[in-house]
Design an enzyme around this catalytic site. Structure first.
Site, PDB file in Angstrom:
ATOM      1  N   GLU A   1      47.851  24.222  59.989  1.00 11.77           N
ATOM      2  CA  GLU A   1      46.701  23.832  60.030  1.00 11.77           C
ATOM      3  C   GLU A   1      45.487  24.381  59.828  1.00 11.77           C
ATOM      4  O   GLU A   1      44.573  25.162  60.412  1.00 11.77           O
ATOM      5  CB  GLU A   1      46.172  23.820  61.604  1.00 11.77           C
ATOM      6  CG  GLU A   1      47.053  22.984  62.186  1.00 11.77           C
ATOM      7  CD  GLU A   1      46.694  22.823  63.945  1.00 11.77           C
ATOM      8  OE1 GLU A   1      46.413  21.388  63.932  1.00 11.77           O
ATOM      9  OE2 GLU A   1      46.629  23.097  64.787  1.00 11.77           O
TER      10      GLU A   1
ATOM     11  N   GLU B   1      52.178  16.772  63.204  1.00 12.97           N
ATOM     12  CA  GLU B   1      52.562  17.174  65.236  1.00 12.97           C
ATOM     13  C   GLU B   1      51.802  15.893  65.552  1.00 12.97           C
ATOM     14  O   GLU B   1      51.062  15.510  65.611  1.00 12.97           O
ATOM     15  CB  GLU B   1      51.744  18.179  65.286  1.00 12.97           C
ATOM     16  CG  GLU B   1      52.292  19.589  64.611  1.00 12.97           C
ATOM     17  CD  GLU B   1      51.165  20.921  65.575  1.00 12.97           C
ATOM     18  OE1 GLU B   1      50.214  20.834  66.013  1.00 12.97           O
ATOM     19  OE2 GLU B   1      51.257  21.916  64.318  1.00 12.97           O
TER      20      GLU B   1
END
Length: 583
Positions: free
Chosen positions: A158, A232
């Site tokens: 991320e 995710e």
């Protein structure tokens, strides 16, 4: 093992169309003797792959020391996954977030006062390159290209939510390749950050927990070709101290999963099995206010903290069965549980009184940070002499994260980072008295710019406006309880105290330590660090894995930071209490 490839629309495994049905299972949050059980249950839910982060800070606790055995034996975990017929997605960081202490970045990096983490700072990149070589060289035989189960490896984590330096990301990818990683690489970002964190010629995946079709369409618009995947798929959430236990309706989550799979996309559940932040390993968030994460990482997952199937297990398996074969086996029954009520803790040791048995002190003009003391977790005890008598005002520039203040052994107050507290008034009974400040690292920040999170007392410490100098800083990582002089005493302890008791077990099984009436601290069973307890909740119990126990006599130790317990008791119960819920 087959090799993963991509074409214009999706994944290919040995040349055949393939959909990744994966779930997060962090080996470092599960007792190693329970890895095989959790992996077996992943396959039974219909998964063909498991995903795991890799915590750099545990594997390399010091620059010259690397650990790859015991509970950190990642090659063994990967081999067990292969034995269960599962593929593996590997996410080695260097930064992992994961609500883990410091996002997995080792604390020793912060000993450099001006280091810039997750950047092209040469000191950071050199440490990353060294870490990748130490970690991945033993894992090369387990890559799919060499017949192993590891299909793909993630680049950073991320990153688009942190920065936009493509050259930094290219260095991370190049470092993985230089070590010998020749399976596909991928990045993951929330949809809004996708372009900031992506790399040319590297698979970009998206993270989200709802509006699946919308987010995947956004991903397809930015990446017209290649597989669609969410690395995710958030099916639960983590908890913080002082809030409620977060849960998500299983039927609603299953509908979102159905919508996702109907697009043909691949998925990785975050989490399939959350596990536990054992010891001092929980992270924290700091979006203008510091918020530490609790010990449990149950995450409202398909497998609960003890590895038992929860409602989402069946709900998700039913959805997966619409799109892929699912093993024709029953849902596993909950494992056996153990109850041992009213265990008396009859011995104690005062943490401040017996601190010399735990660690030597380091003298300096100012308080030293944990990083300067080469300390990762736990507490630091700072001591100095009070130069005055009477009313006094103590001011601390930065408390990281919770400071208990004592004068001649008596508690006079607490300063909490979470409440933005910096000053405390007290009465000094005598000149030359002893000022002690016990500072707890409640978890290094794991997200955003706050990852530069040094611990202890930072900056100046003032007494009535004048700087206090001449300190002893004593690291108390409590990595071991050996050498602590426990004794039976009729005196009610004052201040932080370690309490010890024993209990008998006929046949070990999972159980939950309940600490009704206790205030705050940590707990150990047979020397195994269970984690933190805190009466503010939501969590009211600590998970005790069955392999920690033994037939016969067992030991429990509880650190109580506040209340004075004389005939203290704890309960081991068959059920967990993660607190009142919030959907």
């Amino acid at each position: 093992m087959p090799v993963l490839r991509t074409d214009q629309t999706g994944f290919l495994l040995d040349g055949q169309p393939f959909r990744l049905l994966s779930g997060g299972l962090h080996y470092f949050r599960v007792h190693p003797e329970q890895w095989a059980d959790r992996l077996h249950k992943a396959r039974l839910m219909g998964l063909n792959t498991v995903e795991t982060y890799v915590p750099w800070n545990l594997h390399q606790p010091r620059p010259d020391h690397f650990v790859l055995d015991g509970g950190l034996d990642l090659p063994r975990f990967v081999e067990l996954a292969a034995a269960e017929g599962l593929h593996v997605l590997l996410r080695p960081g260097p930064y992992i977030c994961a609500e883990w202490e410091g996002g997995g970045l080792p604390s020793w990096l912060l000993a450099e006062p001006d280091i810039r983490l997750r950047t092209r700072d040469p000191r950071f990149l050199a440490a990353v390159d060294d870490y990748f070589e130490r970690l991945l060289t033993p894992l090369l035989p387990h890559l799919a290209s060499n017949g192993g189960p590891v299909l793909a490896v993630q680049v950073e984590n991320e990153y688009g939510a942190f920065g936009d330096d493509t050259a930094y990301m290219e260095h991370i990818a190049d470092s993985l390749r230089r070590v010998g990683v020749d399976v596909p690489l991928f990045t993951c970002d929330q949809p809004v950050d996708l372009e900031r964190g992506a790399l040319p010629d590297v698979l970009a995946t998206a993270n989200f927990g709802s509006r699946s079709a919308e987010h995947l369409a956004e991903l397809r618009a930015k990446r017209p070709e290649g597989p669609l995947m969410t690395s995710e798929f958030w099916i639960g959430w983590f908890d913080r101290w002082g809030a409620r236990h977060v849960v998500r309706d299983p039927e609603e989550a299953a509908r979102e999963l159905d919508e996702l799979l109907a697009t043909g996309a691949s998925v990785n559940f975050y989490m399939f099995h959350g596990g536990t932040n054992f010891g001092f390993t929980n992270g924290a968030n700091d979006k203008h206010t510091y918020r530490p994460t609790i010990t449990s990482y149950d995450y409202d997952s398909p497998l609960d903290e003890a590895g038992d199937p929860a409602a989402k297990f069946t709900a998700f398996r039913d959805v997966i069965a619409k799109y892929a074969p699912v093993p024709d086996e029953p849902v596993p029954a909950p494992g056996p549980k153990l109850a041992v009520p009213a265990v008396r803790l009859t011995e104690s040791a005062g943490l401040l009184d017996d601190v010399a048995a735990l660690a030597p002190g380091v003298d300096s003009m100012r308080p030293l940070t944990m990083e300067e003391l080469e300390q990762d977790f736990g507490f630091v005890l700072y001591e100095t002499v009070l130069p005055l008598v009477g009313p006094a005002l103590l001011e601390v520039e930065q408390v990281r994260d919770r400071a208990q203040v004592f004068v001649d052994g008596q508690p006079v107050g607490v300063l909490e980072r979470e409440n933005h507290e910096h000053s405390l008034a007290f009465h000094a009974p005598r000149a030359g008295g002893r000022l002690q400040i016990l500072v707890e690292n409640q978890g290094r920040v794991n997200y955003g710019q706050g990852i530069h999170d040094r611990k202890g007392l930072l900056g100046k410490v003032l007494l009535d406006g004048s700087e206090l100098v001449g300190w002893t800083s004593r690291p108390l990582p409590l990595a071991t309880l050996e050498g602590i002089p426990f004794a039976t005493t009729a005196r009610t302890p004052v201040g932080p105290t370690l309490h010890r008791g024993t209990f008998e077990v006929t046949e070990p099984a999972d159980t939950f330590l309940h600490l009704d009436g206790w205030t705050k601290g940590n707990a150990w069973v047979n020397g195994f660090a269970l984690g933190r307890h805190w009466s503010r909740g939501p969590q009211k119990s600590l998970y005790v894995p069955a392999p920690v126990l033994r037939a016969g006599t067992n030991e429990v130790v509880v650190l109580e930071l506040h209340a004075g317990h004389r005939a203290a008791t704890v309960d081991f119960r068959e059920t967990a209490d993660l607190g009142p819920t919030e959907e």
